[in-house]
Design a protein around this motif. Sequence first.
Motif, PDB file in Angstrom:
ATOM      1  N   ILE A 177     -92.008   7.231  64.585  1.00  0.00           N
ATOM      2  CA  ILE A 177     -90.469   7.224  65.594  1.00  0.00           C
ATOM      3  C   ILE A 177     -89.575   5.789  64.972  1.00  0.00           C
ATOM      4  O   ILE A 177     -88.959   5.573  64.459  1.00  0.00           O
ATOM      5  N   ARG A 178     -90.975   4.672  66.008  1.00  0.00           N
ATOM      6  CA  ARG A 178     -90.022   2.867  65.635  1.00  0.00           C
ATOM      7  C   ARG A 178     -89.770   2.941  63.984  1.00  0.00           C
ATOM      8  O   ARG A 178     -89.304   2.321  63.473  1.00  0.00           O
ATOM      9  N   ARG A 179     -91.107   3.851  62.714  1.00  0.00           N
ATOM     10  CA  ARG A 179     -90.864   3.302  61.711  1.00  0.00           C
ATOM     11  C   ARG A 179     -89.770   3.841  60.864  1.00  0.00           C
ATOM     12  O   ARG A 179     -89.262   3.720  60.070  1.00  0.00           O
ATOM     13  N   THR A 180     -89.054   4.922  61.943  1.00  0.00           N
ATOM     14  CA  THR A 180     -87.601   5.578  61.301  1.00  0.00           C
ATOM     15  C   THR A 180     -86.161   5.206  61.642  1.00  0.00           C
ATOM     16  O   THR A 180     -85.260   5.511  61.705  1.00  0.00           O
ATOM     17  N   ASN A 181     -86.449   4.075  62.681  1.00  0.00           N
ATOM     18  CA  ASN A 181     -85.256   2.841  62.884  1.00  0.00           C
ATOM     19  C   ASN A 181     -84.883   3.413  63.739  1.00  0.00           C
ATOM     20  O   ASN A 181     -83.517   3.480  64.738  1.00  0.00           O
ATOM     21  N   ARG A 182     -85.595   4.494  64.815  1.00  0.00           N
ATOM     22  CA  ARG A 182     -84.922   4.935  66.080  1.00  0.00           C
ATOM     23  C   ARG A 182     -85.868   4.130  67.609  1.00  0.00           C
ATOM     24  O   ARG A 182     -87.593   3.429  67.200  1.00  0.00           O
ATOM     25  N   ARG A 183     -85.231   3.365  68.441  1.00  0.00           N
ATOM     26  CA  ARG A 183     -86.071   3.564  69.830  1.00  0.00           C
ATOM     27  C   ARG A 183     -87.097   4.450  69.911  1.00  0.00           C
ATOM     28  O   ARG A 183     -86.822   5.387  70.862  1.00  0.00           O
ATOM     29  N   ALA A 184     -88.583   3.669  70.809  1.00  0.00           N
ATOM     30  CA  ALA A 184     -89.325   5.117  71.445  1.00  0.00           C
ATOM     31  C   ALA A 184     -89.724   4.126  72.206  1.00  0.00           C
ATOM     32  O   ALA A 184     -91.029   2.381  71.345  1.00  0.00           O
ATOM     33  N   ILE A 185     -90.727   4.274  73.048  1.00  0.00           N
ATOM     34  CA  ILE A 185     -91.618   3.388  73.349  1.00  0.00           C
ATOM     35  C   ILE A 185     -92.779   5.010  74.821  1.00  0.00           C
ATOM     36  O   ILE A 185     -92.484   6.192  74.643  1.00  0.00           O
ATOM     37  N   ALA A 186     -94.205   4.199  74.540  1.00  0.00           N
ATOM     38  CA  ALA A 186     -95.682   5.178  74.634  1.00  0.00           C
ATOM     39  C   ALA A 186     -95.147   4.852  76.656  1.00  0.00           C
ATOM     40  O   ALA A 186     -95.193   4.183  76.804  1.00  0.00           O
ATOM     41  N   LEU A 187     -95.797   5.821  77.267  1.00  0.00           N
ATOM     42  CA  LEU A 187     -95.960   5.653  78.303  1.00  0.00           C
ATOM     43  C   LEU A 187     -97.542   6.500  79.323  1.00  0.00           C
ATOM     44  O   LEU A 187     -97.018   7.772  78.596  1.00  0.00           O
ATOM     45  N   LYS A 188     -98.391   5.834  79.569  1.00  0.00           N
ATOM     46  CA  LYS A 188     -99.411   6.916  80.098  1.00  0.00           C
ATOM     47  C   LYS A 188     -99.155   7.273  81.291  1.00  0.00           C
ATOM     48  O   LYS A 188     -98.529   6.657  82.566  1.00  0.00           O
ATOM     49  N   HIS A 189     -98.836   9.042  81.960  1.00  0.00           N
ATOM     50  CA  HIS A 189     -98.376   9.119  83.072  1.00  0.00           C
ATOM     51  C   HIS A 189     -98.848  10.447  83.098  1.00  0.00           C
ATOM     52  O   HIS A 189     -98.822  11.698  81.842  1.00  0.00           O
ATOM     53  N   ASP A 190     -99.168  10.569  83.911  1.00  0.00           N
ATOM     54  CA  ASP A 190    -100.121  12.250  84.781  1.00  0.00           C
ATOM     55  C   ASP A 190     -99.045  13.187  85.598  1.00  0.00           C
ATOM     56  O   ASP A 190     -98.871  12.489  86.333  1.00  0.00           O
ATOM     57  N   VAL A 191     -98.721  14.101  84.721  1.00  0.00           N
ATOM     58  CA  VAL A 191     -97.356  14.577  85.701  1.00  0.00           C
ATOM     59  C   VAL A 191     -98.174  14.663  86.677  1.00  0.00           C
ATOM     60  O   VAL A 191     -96.783  15.474  87.406  1.00  0.00           O
ATOM     61  N   SER A 192     -99.196  15.018  87.146  1.00  0.00           N
ATOM     62  CA  SER A 192     -99.759  15.913  88.426  1.00  0.00           C
ATOM     63  C   SER A 192     -99.479  14.657  89.615  1.00  0.00           C
ATOM     64  O   SER A 192     -99.652  14.886  90.853  1.00  0.00           O
ATOM     65  N   ARG A 193     -99.140  13.685  88.977  1.00  0.00           N
ATOM     66  CA  ARG A 193     -98.882  12.426  89.944  1.00  0.00           C
ATOM     67  C   ARG A 193     -97.796  12.026  90.195  1.00  0.00           C
ATOM     68  O   ARG A 193     -97.098  11.816  89.447  1.00  0.00           O
ATOM     69  N   GLU A 194     -97.110  12.050  91.353  1.00  0.00           N
ATOM     70  CA  GLU A 194     -95.866  11.306  92.033  1.00  0.00           C
ATOM     71  C   GLU A 194     -95.445  10.269  92.003  1.00  0.00           C
ATOM     72  O   GLU A 194     -94.362   9.962  90.665  1.00  0.00           O
ATOM     73  N   GLY A 195     -96.349   9.005  91.762  1.00  0.00           N
ATOM     74  CA  GLY A 195     -96.357   7.925  91.865  1.00  0.00           C
ATOM     75  C   GLY A 195     -96.224   7.664  90.543  1.00  0.00           C
ATOM     76  O   GLY A 195     -95.405   6.676  89.987  1.00  0.00           O
ATOM     77  N   GLU A 196     -96.337   8.297  89.217  1.00  0.00           N
ATOM     78  CA  GLU A 196     -96.194   7.710  87.584  1.00  0.00           C
ATOM     79  C   GLU A 196     -95.466   8.639  87.367  1.00  0.00           C
ATOM     80  O   GLU A 196     -94.625   7.490  86.498  1.00  0.00           O
ATOM     81  N   TRP A 197     -94.586   9.812  88.290  1.00  0.00           N
ATOM     82  CA  TRP A 197     -93.274   9.991  87.440  1.00  0.00           C
ATOM     83  C   TRP A 197     -92.495   9.085  87.650  1.00  0.00           C
ATOM     84  O   TRP A 197     -91.607   8.984  87.192  1.00  0.00           O
ATOM     85  N   ARG A 198     -92.160   8.213  89.502  1.00  0.00           N
ATOM     86  CA  ARG A 198     -91.261   7.370  89.432  1.00  0.00           C
ATOM     87  C   ARG A 198     -91.353   6.604  88.797  1.00  0.00           C
ATOM     88  O   ARG A 198     -90.466   5.597  88.647  1.00  0.00           O
ATOM     89  N   THR A 199     -92.384   5.808  87.981  1.00  0.00           N
ATOM     90  CA  THR A 199     -92.923   4.765  87.206  1.00  0.00           C
ATOM     91  C   THR A 199     -92.069   4.988  86.175  1.00  0.00           C
ATOM     92  O   THR A 199     -91.845   4.140  85.356  1.00  0.00           O
ATOM     93  N   ALA A 200     -92.087   6.242  85.496  1.00  0.00           N
ATOM     94  CA  ALA A 200     -91.848   6.471  83.868  1.00  0.00           C
ATOM     95  C   ALA A 200     -90.970   6.429  84.393  1.00  0.00           C
ATOM     96  O   ALA A 200     -89.836   6.347  82.981  1.00  0.00           O
ATOM     97  N   ILE A 201     -89.580   7.674  85.312  1.00  0.00           N
ATOM     98  CA  ILE A 201     -88.197   7.333  85.302  1.00  0.00           C
ATOM     99  C   ILE A 201     -87.294   5.825  85.353  1.00  0.00           C
ATOM    100  O   ILE A 201     -86.752   5.476  84.758  1.00  0.00           O
ATOM    101  N   ASP A 202     -88.236   5.237  85.827  1.00  0.00           N
ATOM    102  CA  ASP A 202     -87.778   3.709  86.492  1.00  0.00           C
ATOM    103  C   ASP A 202     -88.227   2.481  85.222  1.00  0.00           C
ATOM    104  O   ASP A 202     -87.689   2.286  84.754  1.00  0.00           O
ATOM    105  N   ALA A 203     -89.069   3.343  84.343  1.00  0.00           N
ATOM    106  CA  ALA A 203     -89.501   2.074  83.290  1.00  0.00           C
ATOM    107  C   ALA A 203     -88.614   2.756  81.966  1.00  0.00           C
ATOM    108  O   ALA A 203     -87.860   2.145  81.386  1.00  0.00           O
ATOM    109  N   THR A 204     -87.883   4.145  82.077  1.00  0.00           N
ATOM    110  CA  THR A 204     -87.191   4.690  81.600  1.00  0.00           C
ATOM    111  C   THR A 204     -85.467   4.031  80.775  1.00  0.00           C
ATOM    112  O   THR A 204     -84.872   3.449  81.127  1.00  0.00           O
TER     113      THR A 204
END
Length: 266
Positions: free
Chosen positions: A50-77
């Motif tokens: 995606i970044r090669r097409t000049n859009r902004r993008a980030i990748a995150l390690k995120h297990d959707v079954s874990r509440e704490g990882e959801w919090r981290t993903a939303i906060d990072a966003t």
Amino acid sequence: MARVADKIALVTGAASGIGRAAALALAHEGAHVIATDIDLDGAESVADEIRRTNRRAIALKHDVSREGEWRTAIDATVSEFGRLDVLVNNAGIGPSKPLLETSLEDWHGVMRINLDGVFLGVRMGVEAMRSLPSRPRQRPGSIVNLSSILGLVGMAETAAYSASKGGVRLLTKSTALECAEKGYDVRINSIHPGFTWTPMVQSAVKRMASAEADEEAIRTALTALHPLGRMGTADDIAAAVVYLASDESSFMTGAELVIDGGYSAR
Ligand SMILES: NC(=O)c1ccc[n+]([C@@H]2O[C@H](COP(=O)([O-])OP(=O)(O)OC[C@H]3O[C@@H](n4cnc5c(N)ncnc54)[C@H](O)[C@@H]3O)[C@@H](O)[C@H]2O)c1
């Protein structure tokens, strides 16, 4: 004009199959993307593309079954992009097992990812996206949940999977109504793909192959379930994700979009 210009879109399970295609299609139509997955290398490669097409993008390690990882993903966003406009609850697993061999542990394993994961995403997504008098939304919010044709009709040896996807269908409708009633300006819809030729289905075909039916025979039999005479592609489903993410679908909420080559029409 790009169809989701400058929307901030988080896609779960973005390393492979439908999630990967959806992340790329959203970026192609102008979105900035947060690609999350338990497979960080796969998510990184989508973000790189995606970044090669000049859009902004980030990748995150995120297990959707874990509440704490959801919090981290939303906060990072929110800290990286300032807000969240689109959430695609795509991550899922698709095991099949005869009922009498399905343990309670198997059942919970599927529910934790396919249903608890979507519940956590919807709850935290709505919390982050909702319009408040003190914080009106700049753009309407949209949540897209990946259910399945197996959330609409049954199939032998898929008890846990079908139950999880049926749950996603009604979780979508109930939460869509609540958001509408409370004036949150967040729409929530579900997508119901037929068999789609992704790594999930490719590995299922491998598992099902036996002395009586080789992989090609199983693929042909699955294809024949679709009146249009083919299985879906990840891009077929990504097109529906873009539509539901965009303001083109602004009068849709609590709806189910069936993309199945006619599978469930008969
Ligand atoms: N392929 C089909 O025929 C089909 C049909 C109907 C619905 N679906 C649904 O579409 C979605 C995507 O399926 P696909 O075919 O692209 O599958 P896929 O296996 O190709 O990709 C799924 C992705 O989800 C990730 N994932 C798995 N568990 C996760 C977890 N706990 N947290 C975060 N990420 C996780 C995997 O690493 C993978 O990258 C799933 O929800 C699936 O049930 C698929």
